[in-house]
Scaffold this motif. Sequence first.
Motif, PDB file in Angstrom:
ATOM      1  N   LYS A 153       0.829  -1.206   0.000  1.00  0.00           N
ATOM      2  CA  LYS A 153       0.000   0.000   0.000  1.00  0.00           C
ATOM      3  C   LYS A 153       0.863   1.257   0.000  1.00  0.00           C
ATOM      4  O   LYS A 153       0.560   2.234  -0.692  1.00  0.00           O
ATOM      5  N   SER A 154       1.961   1.224   0.743  1.00  0.00           N
ATOM      6  CA  SER A 154       2.827   2.407   0.797  1.00  0.00           C
ATOM      7  C   SER A 154       3.483   2.668  -0.565  1.00  0.00           C
ATOM      8  O   SER A 154       3.656   3.830  -0.961  1.00  0.00           O
ATOM      9  N   GLU A 155       3.844   1.615  -1.297  1.00  0.00           N
ATOM     10  CA  GLU A 155       4.419   1.796  -2.632  1.00  0.00           C
ATOM     11  C   GLU A 155       3.398   2.404  -3.588  1.00  0.00           C
ATOM     12  O   GLU A 155       3.720   3.292  -4.376  1.00  0.00           O
ATOM     13  N   LYS A 156       2.158   1.918  -3.504  1.00  0.00           N
ATOM     14  CA  LYS A 156       1.099   2.454  -4.360  1.00  0.00           C
ATOM     15  C   LYS A 156       0.840   3.922  -4.038  1.00  0.00           C
ATOM     16  O   LYS A 156       0.700   4.756  -4.933  1.00  0.00           O
ATOM     17  N   THR A 157       0.789   4.264  -2.746  1.00  0.00           N
ATOM     18  CA  THR A 157       0.540   5.632  -2.317  1.00  0.00           C
ATOM     19  C   THR A 157       1.669   6.549  -2.775  1.00  0.00           C
ATOM     20  O   THR A 157       1.417   7.649  -3.273  1.00  0.00           O
ATOM     21  N   ARG A 158       2.926   6.086  -2.616  1.00  0.00           N
ATOM     22  CA  ARG A 158       4.074   6.885  -3.024  1.00  0.00           C
ATOM     23  C   ARG A 158       4.057   7.130  -4.531  1.00  0.00           C
ATOM     24  O   ARG A 158       4.263   8.258  -4.993  1.00  0.00           O
TER      25      ARG A 158
ATOM     26  N   ARG B 288       1.458   7.095  -6.553  1.00  0.00           N
ATOM     27  CA  ARG B 288       0.339   7.989  -6.866  1.00  0.00           C
ATOM     28  C   ARG B 288       0.710   9.437  -6.547  1.00  0.00           C
ATOM     29  O   ARG B 288       0.429  10.347  -7.331  1.00  0.00           O
ATOM     30  N   ALA B 289       1.380   9.661  -5.411  1.00  0.00           N
ATOM     31  CA  ALA B 289       1.794  11.011  -5.026  1.00  0.00           C
ATOM     32  C   ALA B 289       2.831  11.561  -6.007  1.00  0.00           C
ATOM     33  O   ALA B 289       2.783  12.737  -6.375  1.00  0.00           O
TER      34      ALA B 289
ATOM     35  N   GLU C 286       0.994  12.608  -9.203  1.00  0.00           N
ATOM     36  CA  GLU C 286       0.267  13.859  -8.999  1.00  0.00           C
ATOM     37  C   GLU C 286       1.224  15.045  -8.973  1.00  0.00           C
ATOM     38  O   GLU C 286       0.928  16.103  -9.528  1.00  0.00           O
TER      39      GLU C 286
END
Length: 70
Positions: A34-39, A41-42, A45
């Motif tokens: 999840k942290s890799e996906k969030t990073r 995505r950020a 953006e």
Amino acid sequence: MADIINLRQARKNRARAEREAEAAASRARSGRTKSEKTRERAEAEAAQRRLAGHRLEGSTSGTPQDGDAC
């Protein structure tokens, strides 16, 4: 002399290779924490914001308008 190939088999092999490449990309996307996906995505953006910040005012496309010289 050229080798004789079966076009039906060539099409199937090409489609199979394309499906395998798509599946590999999907496995790479899905197999992350999840942290890799969030990073990621950020980062995407931030890249979009950076790109939008470099756009010129009033220019909606990259092509010259009437009378504009390059």
